[in-house]
Each structure stands twice: as C-alpha cells, then as structure tokens.
Enzyme design. Structure first.
Site, PDB file in Angstrom:
ATOM      1  CE1 TYR A 241      -2.660   3.530   0.797  1.00  0.00           C
ATOM      2  CE2 TYR A 241      -1.985   3.400   2.988  1.00  0.00           C
ATOM      3  CZ  TYR A 241      -2.579   3.635   2.014  1.00  0.00           C
ATOM      4  OH  TYR A 241      -3.540   4.998   2.559  1.00  0.00           O
TER       5      TYR A 241
ATOM      6  CG  HIS B 143      -8.311   2.106  10.552  1.00  0.00           C
ATOM      7  ND1 HIS B 143      -9.273   2.092   8.982  1.00  0.00           N
ATOM      8  CD2 HIS B 143      -7.260   2.265  10.283  1.00  0.00           C
ATOM      9  CE1 HIS B 143      -8.939   2.351   8.175  1.00  0.00           C
ATOM     10  NE2 HIS B 143      -6.948   2.430   8.435  1.00  0.00           N
TER      11      HIS B 143
ATOM     12  NE  ARG C 117       1.035   3.200  14.389  1.00  0.00           N
ATOM     13  CZ  ARG C 117       1.536   2.284  15.154  1.00  0.00           C
ATOM     14  NH1 ARG C 117       2.731   3.235  15.872  1.00  0.00           N
ATOM     15  NH2 ARG C 117       1.312   1.833  14.240  1.00  0.00           N
TER      16      ARG C 117
ATOM     17  N   GLY D  16       4.218  -5.463  10.632  1.00  0.00           N
ATOM     18  CA  GLY D  16       4.679  -4.647  10.323  1.00  0.00           C
ATOM     19  C   GLY D  16       4.228  -3.391  10.848  1.00  0.00           C
TER      20      GLY D  16
HETATM   21  N1  UDP Z   1      -4.900  -1.977  17.006  1.00  0.00           N
HETATM   22  C1  UDP Z   1      -5.046  -2.790  18.050  1.00  0.00           C
HETATM   23  N2  UDP Z   1      -6.169  -3.947  17.625  1.00  0.00           N
HETATM   24  C2  UDP Z   1      -7.193  -3.242  17.067  1.00  0.00           C
HETATM   25  C3  UDP Z   1      -6.863  -2.514  15.908  1.00  0.00           C
HETATM   26  C4  UDP Z   1      -5.120  -1.863  15.470  1.00  0.00           C
HETATM   27  O1  UDP Z   1      -4.422  -2.479  19.500  1.00  0.00           O
HETATM   28  O2  UDP Z   1      -8.085  -3.898  16.764  1.00  0.00           O
HETATM   29  C5  UDP Z   1      -3.596  -1.067  17.193  1.00  0.00           C
HETATM   30  C6  UDP Z   1      -2.672  -1.082  15.777  1.00  0.00           C
HETATM   31  O3  UDP Z   1      -1.514  -2.143  15.975  1.00  0.00           O
HETATM   32  C7  UDP Z   1      -1.529   0.234  15.447  1.00  0.00           C
HETATM   33  C8  UDP Z   1      -2.987   0.872  16.159  1.00  0.00           C
HETATM   34  O4  UDP Z   1      -4.107   0.239  17.357  1.00  0.00           O
HETATM   35  O5  UDP Z   1      -1.403   0.447  16.592  1.00  0.00           O
HETATM   36  C9  UDP Z   1      -3.451   1.595  14.951  1.00  0.00           C
HETATM   37  O6  UDP Z   1      -3.734   0.893  14.193  1.00  0.00           O
HETATM   38  P1  UDP Z   1      -5.015   0.971  12.803  1.00  0.00           P
HETATM   39  O7  UDP Z   1      -4.928   0.030  11.856  1.00  0.00           O
HETATM   40  O8  UDP Z   1      -6.228   1.925  13.634  1.00  0.00           O
HETATM   41  O9  UDP Z   1      -3.820   2.321  11.997  1.00  0.00           O
HETATM   42  P2  UDP Z   1      -2.669   2.433  11.215  1.00  0.00           P
HETATM   43  O10 UDP Z   1      -1.298   2.747  12.681  1.00  0.00           O
HETATM   44  O11 UDP Z   1      -2.269   0.227  11.160  1.00  0.00           O
HETATM   45  O12 UDP Z   1      -2.454   3.170  10.187  1.00  0.00           O
END
Ligand code: UDP
Length: 328
Positions: free
Chosen positions: A141, A189, A221, A284
C-alpha cells in the site's frame, strides 16, 4: 472554484466534499463505489459513477465539466490486503493514477492534491517524522502511494503539472453533522473497532502487543480528525492556485497516544467498560508513528482544531452509535 474529487464517496473524500461545499465551491465527485458509499456523496455535488482506470470515462468527465483542480482519493488502502494481493494495488492505485494523469495532461488540467500516507516512510528513522526523512515503505500500500507521488513529480517536470501530496497519519473522527463517517468493510482501524464493543457488535477489543518500548507497552499513533484533514486539502488547492510549487506535507496533530490510552478515552466517552484483551503483535506495526506537521502549518497555514482525543472519539461515537452498520 470547481473541484473534481476522485474517491469523493470514501471516508476522507466525503468529508472533504462536505467542507468544499460548505465553503461555497462547486464539486464534481467521481467514485467507482467499490469501497465508497453512494449515501456519503453530498447532495449538492455532481456525481459520476465510474473508474479512473477507464480512460474514455475520465476523458468524458473532463470534457463535460470545467475543472480548476483535482483532489485524488481514489485508491485501495488496506495494508493487509495490499500484502496478500499486491497487484490489485498496483492496478488500481498506480495504473489508475497513470490513466488519470494522461487525461489531465491531454485536457490541460495542471493542479492536483493527492491523498498520501505515513506508510510511505516505513519504519521511522526518528520521531517526529519529517517530510525529508527516508521513504522505505514496508507494505505494498505505502509503496504504491510513493510510486504515485513519483509519477506526479516526473509528469510535472515534463508537462508543467503541479501537485501537493498530503501524507496522513491516523485519520479518525466524523463530521459534526453526524451524516457521514467511517464505514469500512472489513474494518481494520482501531477507533471504529473499539466502538463496535459498546455498539454490541464485538465482545472486546484486541490489543496488538503490549511489549513495545512505549510508556505502557502498546503502540503510539498520531490521531488526526478527518475534518482537519479535509481542511488541509482545501488549503492545498488554494496553495496551488496561488502559484505554489509542487510539495509534500505531513498531516498529523504531533501528539502520540498509546492503544491503551485510546481505549481508556473511548470508555470515558461511551460510558461502556469496553473489555480489552492483549494479543500478539500485528506484523509490520512500528512502535511509534508521530508526525511533524510544522511544514503544513507554516507553508499552508494549516491549523488543526480538533486536537483533543476525547473530542475526536466523541465525534466518531456520534456517527457509529447511529450507524451501527455503516451506511446500510
Ligand atoms: N490496533 C489494535 N487492535 C486493533 C486494531 C489496531 O491494537 O484491533 C493497534 C495497531 O496495532 C496500531 C494502532 O492500533 O498500533 C492503530 O492501528 P490502525 O489500524 O487504526 O492504524 P495504523 O496505525 O495501522 O494505520
């Protein structure tokens, strides 16, 4: 102005359309509705259902509609899916953008604002991340978004087109009208997944790892409200119309929150206990991703106003509690 918004039925696209219309611009929306929603398209926008990979369709839109600038959101954006099906991402994101640029050049449209991502950086070399930091995406992506940025650069040099690429961090929240919001299928998300618990659609939220080198062991984040992102696109159009050179900007609020802090804030906002379970890490995921958005503030005059996590989650909850199944 007349702005063509590609992908204007998607999450960030639909919010940008609402902001443009609120500010008095005329908006033409193009969306293939593969992941976008017809219901998310503002009633005052002109809508064309179609695919940017279809040159005849894109030519048709440019021939029918006078356009001052393009804002381009039309892309696939799921990290996991991009690793399983990379060629889908090359086809839609990269090939789609190539067709779009061919048509823009042919029709003399020379300004484009582009929806990019923090995923172009990959594992950060420092926090906060600056636009000049190295870009080594760790997923398809992010790689396709970086390729699209490069395509704008080289096309710009050859044909005089100018672009602004906006690299978002974690987009979240929803428009204050409550009419549009986040509705992905599948949802991946963090904030919408957390809110599925008080909505009765999920028993608990999974925490992907609690042994990261952060204050509580969970990932950090930079959560930025979608309406603030929308405002940045409009400022970027203005910047190009005023003669600004091609440029790249990070968009984040510069403050990081851990997964546990986000869950705790959602408990406060919803009044629900929201059980959480620590599970294995998601491959990742960098430990910390926080942007420096100083450049966007200085050059574009961007001033994000929805800075409090509680306010962001409250706006998301205002949407999700009334749209448990998204737009259905
Ligand atoms: N995350 C989590 N549980 C979930 C979904 C996401 O702990 O069910 C964590 C994920 O590992 C990351 C953060 O929440 O550290 C934000 O993830 P998201 O997918 O919203 O956004 P990204 O940072 O991957 O773009």
């Amino acid at each position: 102005m007349r702005i063509l918004v590609l992908g204007g039925a998607g999450y960030i696209g639909s919010h940008t359309v609402y902001e443009l219309i609120a500010r008095g611009d005329e908006v033409i929306v193009v969306d293939n509705l593969e992941t976008g929603h017809r219901e998310a398209v503002h009633k005052d926008a002109i809508f064309y259902e179609g695919d940017i990979r279809d040159r005849a369709f894109v030519d048709f839109v440019f021939e029918k509609q006078k356009v001052d600038a393009v804002i381009h959101f039309a892309a696939n954006s799921l990290v996991g899916e991009s690793m399983e099906n990379p060629l889908k991402y090359y086809d839609n994101n990269v090939c789609g953008t190539k067709v779009l640029l061919e048509s823009m050049v042919a029709h003399g449209i020379d300004k484009i604002v582009f929806s990019s991502t923090a995923a172009t950086y990959g594992e950060p070399e420092r926090i906060p991340i600056l636009e000049t930091d190295k870009t080594e995406p760790t997923n398809t992506y992010g790689e396709t978004k970086l390729s699209m940025e490069k395509m704008f650069k080289w096309t710009g040099r050859a044909h005089g087109l100018r672009f602004v690429s906006l690299r978002y961090f974690n987009a979240c929240g929803a428009d204050e009208t409550g009419c549009i919001g986040e509705a992905h299928a599948p949802e991946t998300h963090l904030i919408p997944l957390i809110l599925q618990v008080p909505n009765g659609k999920r028993d608990y939220i999974s925490i992907f790892g609690d042994t990261y080198p952060t204050k509580d062991g969970t990932c950090v984040r930079d959560y930025i409200h979608v309406t603030d992102l929308a405002a940045a696109h409009i400022l970027a159009v203005k910047y190009l119309v005023d003669g600004g050179e091609s440029n790249i900007f990070n968009l984040g609020n510069g403050v990081g929150f851990t997964v546990k802090e986000v869950i705790e804030t959602a408990r406060k906002v919803t009044g629900h206990e929201i059980p959480a379970k620590v599970e294995g890490i998601r491959a990742g995921d960098p430990a910390v991703l926080v942007a420096s958005s100083e450049k966007a503030r200085t050059v574009l005059g961007w001033n994000p106003v929805h800075n409090e996590l509680e306010e962001i989650i409250a706006s998301a909850w205002n949407w999700h509690k009334n749209h448990k199944d998204g737009y259905q």
